[in-house]
Design an enzyme around this catalytic site. Structure first.
Site, PDB file in Angstrom:
ATOM      1  N   ASN A   1       0.849  -1.194   0.000  1.00  0.00           N
ATOM      2  CA  ASN A   1       0.000   0.000   0.000  1.00  0.00           C
ATOM      3  C   ASN A   1       0.884   1.244   0.000  1.00  0.00           C
ATOM      4  OD1 ASN A   1       0.539   0.787   2.878  1.00  0.00           O
ATOM      5  ND2 ASN A   1      -0.306  -1.260   3.189  1.00  0.00           N
TER       6      ASN A   1
ATOM      7  N   LYS B   1     -11.528  -3.698  17.768  1.00  0.00           N
ATOM      8  CA  LYS B   1     -10.118  -3.983  18.085  1.00  0.00           C
ATOM      9  C   LYS B   1      -9.867  -3.977  19.588  1.00  0.00           C
ATOM     10  CE  LYS B   1      -8.484  -3.276  13.656  1.00  0.00           C
ATOM     11  NZ  LYS B   1      -7.527  -4.044  12.870  1.00  0.00           N
TER      12      LYS B   1
HETATM   13  O1  PMT Z   1       2.978   6.076   6.519  1.00  0.00           O
HETATM   14  P1  PMT Z   1       2.425   7.400   6.051  1.00  0.00           P
HETATM   15  O2  PMT Z   1       2.611   7.618   4.563  1.00  0.00           O
HETATM   16  O3  PMT Z   1       2.926   8.533   6.899  1.00  0.00           O
HETATM   17  O4  PMT Z   1       0.845   7.353   6.245  1.00  0.00           O
HETATM   18  C1  PMT Z   1       0.315   7.242   7.531  1.00  0.00           C
HETATM   19  C2  PMT Z   1      -0.876   6.272   7.587  1.00  0.00           C
HETATM   20  C3  PMT Z   1      -2.018   6.824   6.752  1.00  0.00           C
HETATM   21  C4  PMT Z   1      -0.461   4.894   7.057  1.00  0.00           C
HETATM   22  C5  PMT Z   1      -1.260   6.132   9.104  1.00  0.00           C
HETATM   23  O5  PMT Z   1      -1.617   7.397   9.580  1.00  0.00           O
HETATM   24  C6  PMT Z   1      -2.393   5.133   9.296  1.00  0.00           C
HETATM   25  O6  PMT Z   1      -3.554   5.429   9.158  1.00  0.00           O
HETATM   26  N1  PMT Z   1      -2.038   3.862   9.659  1.00  0.00           N
HETATM   27  C7  PMT Z   1      -2.973   2.742   9.824  1.00  0.00           C
HETATM   28  C8  PMT Z   1      -3.294   2.141   8.475  1.00  0.00           C
HETATM   29  C9  PMT Z   1      -4.232   0.930   8.613  1.00  0.00           C
HETATM   30  O7  PMT Z   1      -3.793  -0.183   8.451  1.00  0.00           O
HETATM   31  O8  PMT Z   1      -5.431   1.210   9.016  1.00  0.00           O
HETATM   32  P2  PMT Z   1      -6.630   0.135   9.192  1.00  0.00           P
HETATM   33  O9  PMT Z   1      -7.821   0.973   9.482  1.00  0.00           O
HETATM   34  O10 PMT Z   1      -6.656  -0.787   8.051  1.00  0.00           O
HETATM   35  O11 PMT Z   1      -6.206  -0.691  10.468  1.00  0.00           O
HETATM   36  C10 PMT Z   1      -6.573  -0.312  11.799  1.00  0.00           C
HETATM   37  C11 PMT Z   1      -5.453  -0.635  12.759  1.00  0.00           C
HETATM   38  O12 PMT Z   1      -5.258  -2.052  12.828  1.00  0.00           O
HETATM   39  C12 PMT Z   1      -4.110  -0.041  12.410  1.00  0.00           C
HETATM   40  O13 PMT Z   1      -3.511   0.421  13.604  1.00  0.00           O
HETATM   41  C13 PMT Z   1      -3.324  -1.213  11.830  1.00  0.00           C
HETATM   42  O14 PMT Z   1      -1.932  -1.061  12.113  1.00  0.00           O
HETATM   43  C14 PMT Z   1      -3.916  -2.379  12.584  1.00  0.00           C
HETATM   44  N2  PMT Z   1      -3.933  -3.660  11.844  1.00  0.00           N
HETATM   45  C15 PMT Z   1      -4.587  -3.762  10.655  1.00  0.00           C
HETATM   46  C16 PMT Z   1      -4.632  -4.981  10.000  1.00  0.00           C
HETATM   47  C17 PMT Z   1      -3.989  -6.090  10.588  1.00  0.00           C
HETATM   48  N3  PMT Z   1      -3.999  -7.272   9.997  1.00  0.00           N
HETATM   49  N4  PMT Z   1      -3.334  -5.949  11.753  1.00  0.00           N
HETATM   50  C18 PMT Z   1      -3.295  -4.759  12.389  1.00  0.00           C
HETATM   51  O15 PMT Z   1      -2.700  -4.648  13.466  1.00  0.00           O
END
Ligand code: PMT
Length: 390
Positions: free
Chosen positions: A207, A336
């Protein structure tokens, strides 16, 4: 407020040097012990006598002092709790980045093992020069925090980015680092970057995460005197512990290894929800078929598992959404089970993925919310740490 703190101010040869007289007074008003070291060029803009009077200390300019048997650059470095280089010219930034020690100030910076704040000031074209940018990036790999210059009218007649940031900002950043260092050290685990899920030895699914948000958080945790562990998919050099990982499964193992002794975990990484079921050992060959089907399997949800297994840790996740941000974030914090969820809109070009800026809403478990308006990721990081420490 700063009694007992030793601040070493390094002044280099730029017109903004005159402003530093007032900065010295600001620190002195708070009872800090201030020492000044300057390059010979700085003395074209401000006199040694002025700096000596304001700091109530000798001013360091010459590297070799025959009256003193101790090497000056080492005693200056040992005595100070923080070094503030302001204004930092392109010349001095580049020298420090290259390990050049050809005057007292650059020699001290090379020997300094505590935080250094660097406040550059220069012509806007010099600021945009890729060589200077690269040198600034190098400074971040040692103990330096860069206080970026501001936009405005420059002494050289140009208008653009290059003005020394406000003295208020330098004062606040310096004080925050010095005062936070008094607190007990905490251990922060922070994840950054997009995970990489291999399809075959050549291709992968990933991504647009650049890792900037996570790195800014780890930098801030470190500069506040904490132990930071950055678990990242992007290459980065820093003075604190870096663990380089690739896939979501690697990231899970790396986080788990550090988890028991952590006080805070912030999952800023963009973790892939799915990975390819059977990664091909050899490069997939093009066939005559018009379509290729990949089967994906679910990755472990690292954040959710950490929240289920937590003992004392405070855990924050991020939430990246392209629609209905707050609605989806409210659902996600429940799913979560984390203490905080930091929601950002990744459909916007001016924040989120790869941008230097972000704008976030912090959701708390009790339903409270706080929005942090668009700001550089370093500032957002500072405010997030403040929030989760309250
Ligand atoms: O890296 P940059 O270019 O600075 O951009 C920053 C960002 C946009 C990546 C950052 O601010 C951000 O939003 N990170 C989380 C991205 C994400 O995976 O979001 P999500 O809504 O899909 O997941 C929610 C949370 O669960 C996140 O904390 C993620 O790390 C976690 N997760 C998700 C999937 C998974 N299988 N395991 C996880 O732990």
């Amino acid at each position: 407020m700063l009694r007992g703190k030793n601040i070493l101010i390094g002044i280099t040869g730029g017109i903004a040097a005159y402003k530093i007289c007032e900065l010295i007074r600001m620190f002195k008003r708070e009872n800090a012990n201030v020492r000044v070291v300057c390059t010979k060029n700085a003395l074209n803009f401000v006199t040694e006598l002025t700096l000596q009077n304001l700091s109530q200390n000798d001013v360091g300019v010459e590297e070799f002092d025959v009256k003193n048997y101790k090497p000056q650059h080492i005693s200056y470095a040992d005595e100070a709790d923080i070094m503030v280089i302001a204004p930092a010219t392109a010349n001095t930034i580049s020298k420090i980045a290259s390990g050049i020690c050809d005057n007292l100030l650059t020699s001290i910076a090379c020997a300094f093992r505590k935080p250094i704040l660097v406040a550059p000031a220069m012509n806007c074209n010099m600021w945009e020069n890729p060589v200077i940018k690269e040198n600034l990036e190098k400074l971040s790999t040692i103990c330096c925090k860069i206080l970026e210059p501001e936009n405005g009218f420059l002494a050289c007649g140009y208008e653009g980015k290059g003005r020394l940031c406000s003295l208020d900002k330098i004062f606040k950043e310096t004080s925050a680092i010095l005062l936070n260092h008094q607190k007990n050290k905490k251990k922060y685990i922070i994840t950054a970057g997009g995970t990489i899920e291999d399809i075959d030895p050549v291709r992968y699914i990933s991504n647009y995460s650049s890792g900037k948000m996570g790195i800014a958080l780890a930098d801030e945790a470190y500069f506040q005197g904490n132990d930071a562990v950055l678990i990242t998919t992007v290459d980065v050099k820093r003075p604190y512990k870096i663990v380089k990982v690739k896939s979501a499964q690697d990231m899970k193992l790396a986080v788990e290894k550090e988890f028991d002794t952590a006080d805070f975990v912030i999952m800023a990484a963009a973790v892939a929800d799915y990975r390819v079921k059977n990664k091909a050992e050899q490069k997939l060959k093009k066939t005559n078929d018009d379509e290729l089907t990949l089967t994906l399997v679910k990755n472990p949800d690292i954040l959710k598992e950490l929240c289920n297994n937590k003992t004392h840790q405070i855990i924050a996740g991020f939430c990246a959404e392209s629609e209905n941000l707050l609605e989806n974030a409210a659902k996600k914090i429940k799913e979560k089970g984390c203490d905080y969820l930091i929601a950002n809109d990744i459909s916007r070009q001016d924040i989120g993925f790869s941008s230097e800026y972000n704008e976030v809403t912090i959701l708390k478990r009790n339903g409270n919310r706080k929005t942090l308006e668009r700001a550089p990721k370093s500032e957002i990081a500072r405010l997030i740490l403040k929030e989760i420490n309250e």
